[in-house]
Scaffold this active site. Sequence first.
Site, mmCIF file in Angstrom:
data_model
loop_
_atom_site.group_PDB
_atom_site.id
_atom_site.type_symbol
_atom_site.label_atom_id
_atom_site.label_comp_id
_atom_site.label_asym_id
_atom_site.label_seq_id
_atom_site.Cartn_x
_atom_site.Cartn_y
_atom_site.Cartn_z
ATOM 1 N N ASP A 103 30.797 0.591 1.494
ATOM 2 C CA ASP A 103 31.971 0.719 2.374
ATOM 3 C C ASP A 103 33.232 0.247 1.647
ATOM 4 O O ASP A 103 34.305 0.844 1.784
ATOM 5 C CB ASP A 103 31.741 -0.077 3.664
ATOM 6 C CG ASP A 103 30.407 0.289 4.295
ATOM 7 O OD1 ASP A 103 30.212 1.474 4.576
ATOM 8 O OD2 ASP A 103 29.539 -0.592 4.437
ATOM 9 N N HIS A 109 27.380 -3.096 8.763
ATOM 10 C CA HIS A 109 27.402 -1.771 8.122
ATOM 11 C C HIS A 109 27.084 -0.747 9.213
ATOM 12 O O HIS A 109 25.954 -0.270 9.353
ATOM 13 C CB HIS A 109 26.379 -1.704 6.989
ATOM 14 C CG HIS A 109 26.245 -0.320 6.428
ATOM 15 N ND1 HIS A 109 27.245 0.307 5.735
ATOM 16 C CD2 HIS A 109 25.236 0.581 6.503
ATOM 17 C CE1 HIS A 109 26.861 1.518 5.393
ATOM 18 N NE2 HIS A 109 25.640 1.721 5.852
HETATM 19 P P1 NAX Z 1 14.712 8.166 2.008
HETATM 20 O O1 NAX Z 1 14.133 8.528 3.335
HETATM 21 O O2 NAX Z 1 14.983 9.220 0.999
HETATM 22 O O3 NAX Z 1 13.744 7.094 1.314
HETATM 23 C C1 NAX Z 1 13.226 6.009 1.979
HETATM 24 C C2 NAX Z 1 11.895 5.702 1.339
HETATM 25 O O4 NAX Z 1 11.425 4.487 1.921
HETATM 26 C C3 NAX Z 1 10.846 6.767 1.598
HETATM 27 O O5 NAX Z 1 10.302 7.208 0.370
HETATM 28 C C4 NAX Z 1 9.805 6.048 2.457
HETATM 29 O O6 NAX Z 1 8.488 6.463 2.180
HETATM 30 C C5 NAX Z 1 10.042 4.599 2.037
HETATM 31 N N1 NAX Z 1 9.559 3.614 3.001
HETATM 32 C C6 NAX Z 1 9.544 3.700 4.348
HETATM 33 N N2 NAX Z 1 8.990 2.589 4.862
HETATM 34 C C7 NAX Z 1 8.667 1.793 3.826
HETATM 35 C C8 NAX Z 1 8.051 0.523 3.712
HETATM 36 N N3 NAX Z 1 7.622 -0.127 4.803
HETATM 37 N N4 NAX Z 1 7.855 0.004 2.488
HETATM 38 C C9 NAX Z 1 8.255 0.673 1.386
HETATM 39 N N5 NAX Z 1 8.832 1.893 1.418
HETATM 40 C C10 NAX Z 1 9.037 2.435 2.626
HETATM 41 O O7 NAX Z 1 16.003 7.304 2.341
HETATM 42 P P2 NAX Z 1 17.206 6.904 1.368
HETATM 43 O O8 NAX Z 1 18.224 7.977 1.394
HETATM 44 O O9 NAX Z 1 16.670 6.449 0.078
HETATM 45 O O10 NAX Z 1 17.839 5.667 2.219
HETATM 46 C C11 NAX Z 1 17.142 4.453 2.340
HETATM 47 C C12 NAX Z 1 17.826 3.541 3.345
HETATM 48 O O11 NAX Z 1 19.150 3.232 2.926
HETATM 49 C C13 NAX Z 1 17.966 4.154 4.747
HETATM 50 O O12 NAX Z 1 17.655 3.154 5.701
HETATM 51 C C14 NAX Z 1 19.440 4.459 4.821
HETATM 52 O O13 NAX Z 1 19.912 4.474 6.155
HETATM 53 C C15 NAX Z 1 20.019 3.303 4.043
HETATM 54 N N6 NAX Z 1 21.390 3.422 3.591
HETATM 55 C C16 NAX Z 1 22.130 2.290 3.556
HETATM 56 C C17 NAX Z 1 23.426 2.279 3.098
HETATM 57 C C18 NAX Z 1 24.221 1.013 3.061
HETATM 58 O O14 NAX Z 1 25.401 1.089 2.690
HETATM 59 N N7 NAX Z 1 23.694 -0.161 3.423
HETATM 60 C C19 NAX Z 1 24.097 3.536 2.689
HETATM 61 C C20 NAX Z 1 23.132 4.617 2.310
HETATM 62 C C21 NAX Z 1 21.928 4.716 3.212
HETATM 63 O O15 NAX Z 1 22.301 5.363 4.399
#
Ligand code: NAX
Length: 334
Positions: A160, A190
């Site tokens: 952000d 966030h």
């Molecule tokens: P993806 O859905 O591409 O990848 C997430 C991965 O996490 C998947 O491969 C899934 O299998 C794995 N996963 C799920 N549960 C798990 C667990 N218990 N242990 C280990 N792995 C697990 O998402 P991606 O685009 O990589 O985003 C990941 C996270 O970042 C999401 O929650 C998203 O909302 C968050 N974000 C946070 C941001 C921030 O500024 N704080 C910005 C970007 C993003 O939106």
Amino acid sequence: MTSKSARITVTGAAGQIAYSLLFRIARGELLGPRQSLILQLLEITPAMGALKGVVMELLDCAFPLLEDVIISDDPEIAFRDAEYIFLVGSSPRKKGQERSDLLEKNISIFKTQGRAINNSASRNVRVLVVGNPANTNTLVAASNAPDLEKTQFSGMVRLDQNRAMSMVATHLGSSVCELNIQKLVIWGNHSPTMFPDIRLATINDEKATDKVEASWYKNEFILNVAQRGSAVIAARGASSAASAASAAIDHMHDWALGCKEQEWVSMSVFTDKTYAPLIPEGLYCGMPCICRGSNSYKIVEGMSFDGFSESKIKDTVKELQEERSFAHKILGTL
Ligand code: NAX
């Protein structure tokens, strides 16, 4: 090259953000070109096949700093002796899903991971939470790691901050490359309630408030920063990934090694008395911090608030308190 490799854990390692993050870490962008690394990657069992493909690609890069890659679907193994942990993996928000459903699902993931970090990570570990809802996930993870300090955990609002800096530069018809933008702060959650604050920001050592139009700042900028994630999804058909990975590296790099002299960085950190009662103790809230290396940060003290900034901060703090209460309700305790 330093003799002992740093152990770095990334969760959600087969996901979109990790697909950028892992390669940049392995190149040395996190800890520098002299620090060798061992990557420890956590995924859920159904994603282990895809994770093996990511490991193949990491090996195919022949990164000189990468000593080993360990993969597991067991958090205790993935966190073992880790010095830096990126908690990226989380349950994604599904279409039509309420924020409360998202919170409930993720609270249990971050509780389990907090306990595993407590049991198996290095006692000097630094944990950055990226997975949403990032602030409350940080609180849940840290609260379930009683042998570690709350200051060893922080959540990501750096994306952000980066978005906000870029928007200010664009508004002025320039770029962050040409302008030295400092002290732009992201307060709060966030989420759309976050408060991007330019009251003390400087642009090439001049007050930002003298350079940008007040109406643009209040009516467009704040909203646009908060909604940038949705705008990326609308345009790309997928959520921010490379920019999130870049911000995660910025955050952890500065925390580990220090930011530039005079620079403030926004981190979601554990709140103490610094801004109480406006920002009460016991939350993870976006705040201005100074990092001077050695895995440490200090909250910038002494900021004052006018009516507008106070009401923006009250709104975002209220949301953080509601999320904390919800987490309490789900877990019985944190
Ligand atoms: P993806 O859905 O591409 O990848 C997430 C991965 O996490 C998947 O491969 C899934 O299998 C794995 N996963 C799920 N549960 C798990 C667990 N218990 N242990 C280990 N792995 C697990 O998402 P991606 O685009 O990589 O985003 C990941 C996270 O970042 C999401 O929650 C998203 O909302 C968050 N974000 C946070 C941001 C921030 O500024 N704080 C910005 C970007 C993003 O939106």
